[in-house]
Write an enzyme that holds these catalytic residues in place. Structure first.
Site, PDB file in Angstrom:
ATOM      1  N   GLN A 191      -1.320  -3.878  -2.691  1.00 26.43           N
ATOM      2  CA  GLN A 191      -0.229  -2.994  -2.282  1.00 26.43           C
ATOM      3  C   GLN A 191       0.179  -2.151  -3.478  1.00 26.43           C
ATOM      4  OE1 GLN A 191       3.122  -5.200  -0.825  1.00 26.43           O
ATOM      5  NE2 GLN A 191       4.502  -3.452  -0.885  1.00 26.43           N
ATOM      6  N   SER A 200       5.128  -0.141  -5.893  1.00 25.68           N
ATOM      7  CA  SER A 200       6.081  -0.116  -7.004  1.00 25.68           C
ATOM      8  C   SER A 200       5.554   0.642  -8.211  1.00 25.68           C
ATOM      9  CB  SER A 200       6.431  -1.548  -7.422  1.00 25.68           C
ATOM     10  OG  SER A 200       7.110  -2.231  -6.395  1.00 25.68           O
ATOM     11  N   GLU A 240       5.709  -8.250   8.618  1.00 19.53           N
ATOM     12  CA  GLU A 240       5.499  -9.433   7.792  1.00 19.53           C
ATOM     13  C   GLU A 240       6.774 -10.278   7.751  1.00 19.53           C
ATOM     14  OE1 GLU A 240       2.410 -10.318   6.302  1.00 19.53           O
ATOM     15  OE2 GLU A 240       1.968  -8.836   7.824  1.00 19.53           O
ATOM     16  N   SER A 290      15.440  -7.022  -5.592  1.00 19.64           N
ATOM     17  CA  SER A 290      16.190  -7.922  -6.454  1.00 19.64           C
ATOM     18  C   SER A 290      17.424  -8.459  -5.737  1.00 19.64           C
ATOM     19  CB  SER A 290      16.620  -7.188  -7.730  1.00 19.64           C
ATOM     20  OG  SER A 290      17.595  -6.205  -7.424  1.00 19.64           O
ATOM     21  N   GLU A 309      20.438  -8.278  -6.617  1.00 20.95           N
ATOM     22  CA  GLU A 309      21.508  -7.271  -6.614  1.00 20.95           C
ATOM     23  C   GLU A 309      21.316  -6.279  -5.461  1.00 20.95           C
ATOM     24  OE1 GLU A 309      21.206  -9.250 -10.394  1.00 20.95           O
ATOM     25  OE2 GLU A 309      19.703  -8.191  -9.214  1.00 20.95           O
TER      26      GLU A 309
END
Length: 393
Positions: free
Chosen positions: A128, A131, A246, A376, A378
């Site tokens: 993938q 990022s 998924e 994350s 956060e």
């Protein structure tokens, strides 16, 4: 009906358990989402992936034309993921599954015919490529560019945190094709042949001592026009659609927590405090009981999230809540285990004197990654607040 409940699913679970016991790779999977450590493990992963597809335990939700099962019960996918986790066996590459769903939903017939059979056979693993160094949690800020050059695309940029990148034959790539469009609108999805000139994969050695992630550099990589998946500028929709397929890993994550509690109880009986097994101490039993209660709560939260998703009435905050709870609890369990081991917690895997073969040290070092990968903690809290509770940004 909830996943795993009822006689038909119980019979199916027994069948899957027997299959996994008989066919899973011999080596025990390490904590977290890991890559093969050598060519032998890579070949085992290919074989294991092929076995699961051949048996119908993976890809059952695909169209029948490409090997799917008519009338597939989506709850069975949860059972399969849970039984693989319970056997401590490696999970098949998620990149391959994500790419398959992108191709099934948006690819051409030629793309499906070329790639889906080799995903099922395990011959081709996919990674993938989403990022980037400056676009992790805010993926829509990605800067990798794909520029049309006649009947081809020229791609330049960098990806990072690419699991299985060093083993993958193809990559599921997001790149910006319209720099002037709003950031969610100017992204397109591509099939990237990882063997093309200009593709450089650099494994990242992590604190665990292994290389599960990679940096991928794309320098004037030339892609054919038919590498585009779906329509131009449709990449954000394609990515979110494939990711939404998924959901089976939620149940598997809970199983991993349950196994961690089993391991913690076993090792607390082996560790000695003041000349007695640690498990005989009230404070140790109380702490393990607290963690066990939290695992039970996490299981209920994950089950509710999955049930809501399958019923089509889930909240946008369901999956983030389950992910946040799991990742933070997983870290707390590993932290407590190392505290309980004391100085022995510093012993690494392979040390003959290490309790549990150094498993807890590896689990602790990887646990922090779960609180970052996939969004994350956060970011998860922001999603829960904004999309679940309707709070302002």
């Amino acid at each position: 009906m909830e996943p795993g409940v009822g006689a038909p699913l119980d019979r199916f679970r027994s069948e899957v358990h027997a299959f996994v016991t008989a066919h899973a790779p011999a080596h025990r999977a390490r904590s977290g989402v890991r890559s093969p450590e050598n060519a032998e493990q890579y070949q085992e992963l290919q074989r294991w992936t092929a076995d699961l597809y051949e048996a119908g335990y993976l890809g059952a939700d695909w169209p029948e034309e490409w090997g799917g099962t008519p009338g597939h019960d989506p709850r069975r996918g949860v059972v399969v993921a849970e039984e693989i986790a319970r056997a401590r066996a490696p999970m098949p590459p998620s990149g391959s599954s994500l790419a398959a769903h992108a191709l099934i939903g948006f690819g051409t017939q030629e793309q499906k015919a070329r790639h889906l059979p080799k995903i099922r056979s395990g011959e081709h693993l996919w990674c993938q490529l989403f990022s980037e160094p400056d676009a992790g949690s805010d993926l829509a800020s990605l800067r990798t560019r794909a520029v049309r050059d006649g009947d081809r695309w020229t791609v330049n940029g960098q990806k990072v945190w690419t699991t299985n990148g060093q083993w993958s034959r193809y990559g599921y790539l997001l790149a910006r094709t319209d720099p002037d469009a709003p950031k969610h609108k100017g992204i397109s999805a591509f099939i990237l042949d990882m063997t093309l000139p200009g593709v450089t994969v650099r494994p990242l050695r992590e604190i665990t001592g292994t290389s599960d992630f990679n940096e991928v550099f794309l320098d004037d990589v030339s892609l054919p026009a038919d590498a585009l998946i779906g329509a131009l500028g449709q990449g954000w929709t394609i990515a979110n659609t494939s990711l939404s397929q998924e959901r089976n890993g939620v149940g598997a994550s809970v199983v991993r927590l349950q196994l961690a509690i089993e391991d913690l109880i076993r090792d607390a009986a082996a560790v000695r405090l003041d000349g007695h097994p640690a498990l005989e101490h009230d404070d140790v039993r109380q702490q393990i009981a607290r963690l066990t209660s939290e695992v039970d709560a996490c299981a209920l939260l994950a089950r509710a999230s999955t049930a809501g998703h399958l019923a089509g009435c889930g909240s946008p905050a369901d999956a983030p809540m389950a992910k946040l709870y799991f990742s933070e609890l997983n870290l707390r369990i590993a932290e407590y285990a190392l505290t309980l081991l004391g100085p022995d917690g510093a012993l690494t895997e392979g040390d003959p004197d290490a309790i549990a073969h150094g498993h807890w040290q590896d689990a602790y070092l990887y646990a922090r990654a779960y609180t970052i990968a996939g969004g994350s903690s956060e970011i998860m809290r922001n999603v829960i607040a904004e999309r679940g509770l309707g709070l302002p940004r």
